[in-house]
Design an enzyme around this catalytic site. Structure first.
Site, short mmCIF file in Angstrom:
data_model
loop_
_atom_site.label_atom_id
_atom_site.label_comp_id
_atom_site.label_asym_id
_atom_site.label_seq_id
_atom_site.Cartn_x
_atom_site.Cartn_y
_atom_site.Cartn_z
N ALA A 26 0.82 -1.20 0.00
CA ALA A 26 0.00 0.00 0.00
C ALA A 26 0.86 1.26 0.00
CB ALA A 26 -0.90 0.01 1.24
N GLY A 65 0.02 -5.70 1.17
CA GLY A 65 -1.27 -5.96 0.56
C GLY A 65 -1.14 -6.75 -0.73
N GLU A 68 -0.92 -10.30 0.43
CA GLU A 68 -2.25 -10.73 0.87
C GLU A 68 -3.15 -11.02 -0.32
OE1 GLU A 68 -3.04 -8.57 5.12
OE2 GLU A 68 -2.56 -7.25 3.45
N GLU A 88 4.70 -4.98 7.46
CA GLU A 88 3.95 -3.97 8.22
C GLU A 88 4.51 -3.71 9.61
OE1 GLU A 88 1.09 -5.68 5.16
OE2 GLU A 88 2.66 -6.44 6.49
#
Length: 656
Positions: A26, A65, A68, A88
């Site tokens: 992100a 992300g 994921e 993260e």
């Protein structure tokens, strides 16, 4: 995707990305802002619930992300060399779109815990990545992913990742407790790694949707924390530190290929390794064959240890050593592009070295000093090329520590400066450009930090109390243990070179007493602490007796000192000096000071650096405490910085 699902002629879907990499995470700038559609968790839910198999074609760096997203697909095919990760935690966060619930369903839970709580990127072919991808290919990624999708499309039913069981492997239920204990030490004081453990354990004990809901709660809690704000600040501060001013963007850095290092001691050897590791040929210079042999042997031994620990191969070691030339003759430096002087901290010694270099090096050669304290502008006066002179202050051990303070002098040219910044990036350093003053930014501030530790010894605190207080606060090591490790005489001799040394007789008095008593630290087995044959330190009654006797002599009352008082004294001394450095434009912005302290002095990343930390507690509160120290001690060095006073009264911050 909806079109593909609605088309009866399509049996499977391949998810590919154009460009240099698969999705790499992100945009951190968007954190805390209202979400913009499409919302990632919603998109991933659609992928997970697809009745047709979805195969992700992975390449480049598949992070956050993006990872994921890949995990939400039914299958994954990866190009050789692909790296994956959930970084993260490095921003004080945990994965927020299912990473803690999906990853332990495709790889073993211990691998998932390690990957998520470390934030590291791993190669898809590594043992830790076992189970993450279904196939690794060396070429034609999209074509081979399509072929794979055609094969799996024949298999029915399609099993979505959320329906898979958590892969415990050989791990026991106690694995979670073990990692909590390990992270309490490795990531001391941090919320995110512990929240990640809790969330991964939920994957084992809760249905997927409930685990997903809890993960989101943990993520939002972490995102709103001071810890995450600090770590995000650190991330952007490091990016900003190496940016050129707009006026310099058009200047091309010089091509630097051949490096020379003057001095083959511990620091010079480490600097040499920093360049050898990145493929630069290095000429190592010493004053005698004996010193040269000792220096090259030291470098060889360090590389041998790296081979034994499997950080490099024997072949890599051999290649690096072949790129190193050792000499005692300055004439061998006639064609080098950069010389870094790492000799003894003496102005006379350094000026003589630069006179020699100026005589033998080609006119375009950059001459840099690795001095920790001395006036580089005075050193530059020994040359006919002051525009080619600057400081390149590496931190020890130079081949490991990432920070490089680049010191710009009044006559340093823009081309010279930009060349040094570009070179720092090439050798994997985080650089910060600073102005010229005694100690530059890092060591000037560290002197204030050490000054207060020394004062507290005379006031009744013991070395272990001071060091433990700072370790508990989050520092990597206590200041007195660091001083013993580096050698108390090193800073003692450096202070003698300071033209503006404080005339206060108690300035670094405790350290001076240690040196004068022959207690130089670990190398003499006695310093602020005493050391046994194995190097294990303990409190030394003899040192304590010296402090007590000297306190009595100077009329300093000894008393119990709280841990909170120790922490405030040392950290607020840093903040006040940092503000003075900003006033004098030695650092161009507060975040540069934070970068230096985060990467050079073991300042806890989850506090963001001394200047950001001051912002988080409020400059008005910091100012109030500093004013109290000034009133109680009457010492000039506690006089509040005018910039701190100005910002505190205006309700402003150091950080933008």
């Amino acid at each position: 995707m909806k079109v593909a699902l609605a088309n009866p002629e399509i049996d499977g879907i391949v998810l590919q990305c154009l460009g240099k990499t698969f999705i790499a995470g992100a945009d951190i700038l968007e954190f805390g802002k209202p979400p913009q559609p499409p919302h990632l968790p919603s998109v991933l839910s659609e992928l997970q619930n697809s009745p047709k198999p979805i195969v992700a074609a992975l390449f480049g760096t598949v992070l956050g992300g993006g990872f994921e997203t890949a995990l939400s697909c039914h299958y994954r095919v990866a190009l050789t060399g692909t790296k994956v990760g959930l970084p993260e935690v490095n921003l004080g966060l945990i994965p927020g779109a299912g990473g803690t619930q999906l990853l332990p369903r495709v790889c073993e839970v211990e691998s998932a815990i390690e990957l998520i709580t470390s934030g590291k990127h791993i190669d898809i072919a590594s043992p830790q990545a076992k189970g993450i991808v279904d196939k690794i290919v060396s070429d034609d990624l999209v074509l081979k992913t399509i072929e794979f999708a055609q094969q799996v499309a024949l298999k029915q039913p399609v099993i979505a990742t959320p329906l898979l069981n958590v892969k415990m492997g050989e791990a026991e239920d106690t694995i979670f407790a073990q990692y909590r204990a390990k992270l309490a030490k490795r990531a001391r004081g941090q919320q995110a790694p512990q929240s990640a453990i809790d969330s991964i354990e939920n994957a084992l004990n809760l249905p997927f949707n409930q685990g997903l809901k809890k993960e989101r709660e943990y993520f939002l809690s972490c995102r709103e924390s001071t810890e995450s704000a600090a770590m995000r600040h650190a991330f952007f501060a490091e990016k900003a530190a190496v940016k050129y001013p707009a006026t310099l963007n058009k200047i091309e850095p010089l091509h630097i290929e051949q490096i020379a290092i003057i001095g083959a001691g511990t620091m010079g050897g480490g600097i040499a390794m920093s360049f050898l590791d990145r493929g630069y040929p290095v000429i190592l210079v010493e004053t005698s064959e004996e010193n040269l042999a000792r220096g090259t042997s030291g470098i060889t031994e360090r590389y041998k240890k790296m081979v034994l620990s499997k950080r490099i191969s024997q072949e890599q070691m051999d290649i690096r050593l072949k790129m190193m030339k050792a000499t005692c003759c300055y004439d061998d430096l006639h064609d080098v592009d950069l010389v870094i002087e790492a000799a003894f901290e003496s102005m006379e010694v350094k000026r003589e070295i630069f006179r020699k270099l100026d005589a033998v090096c080609k006119p375009q050669t950059i001459l840099a000093s690795n001095t920790s304290y001395l006036d580089i502008e005075e050193i530059a006066e020994s040359t006919a090329r002051p525009e080619k002179v600057l400081g390149m202050h590496f931190f020890s051990p130079a081949n490991i520590m990432k920070l490089l303070e680049i010191v710009r002098c009044k006559e340093t040219s823009e081309t010279t400066l930009i060349s040094a910044v570009a070179l720092a990036k090439h050798i994997g350093k985080i650089s910060s450009v600073v102005g010229m003053c005694y100690g530059f930014v890092g060591n000037r501030m560290y002197s204030c930090y050490g000054r207060e530790a020394n004062s507290l010894l005379l006031e009744g605190a013991t070395p272990s109390q001071i060091d433990q207080a700072m370790v508990d606060w989050g520092m990597a090591m206590g200041p007195l243990a660091v001083n013993d490790m580096s050698g108390i005489d090193i800073a003692y001799n450096a202070r003698k070179e300071n033209p503006n040394l404080s005339k206060n007789p108690l300035y670094f008095h405790a350290a001076n007493l240690m040196v004068e008593a022959g207690r130089l630290g670990q190398k003499t087995q006695k310093g602020f602490y005493q050391y046994d044959e194995a190097g294990v330190k303990s409190e030394d009654p003899a040192a304590l007796a010296i402090f007590q006797q000297e306190a009595k002599l100077h009329g300093i009352p000894q008393q119990e000192i709280s841990q909170a008082h120790i922490q405030e004294r040392l950290i607020y001394a840093l903040i006040n000096e940092g503000a003075k450095i900003l006033e004098e434009s030695i650092a161009k912005q507060a975040s540069d000071i934070d970068v230096i302290w985060l990467n050079g002095y073991g300042f806890p990343r989850y506090r963001g650096g001394p200047m950001f930390y001051a912002d988080t507690i409020g400059l008005d509160k910091v100012l109030e405490s500093i004013q109290q120290f000034y009133q109680v001690t009457g010492k000039e060095w506690w006089k509040p910085s005018p910039l701190l006073v100005e910002l505190a009264h205006a309700g402003k911050r150091f950080s933008n």
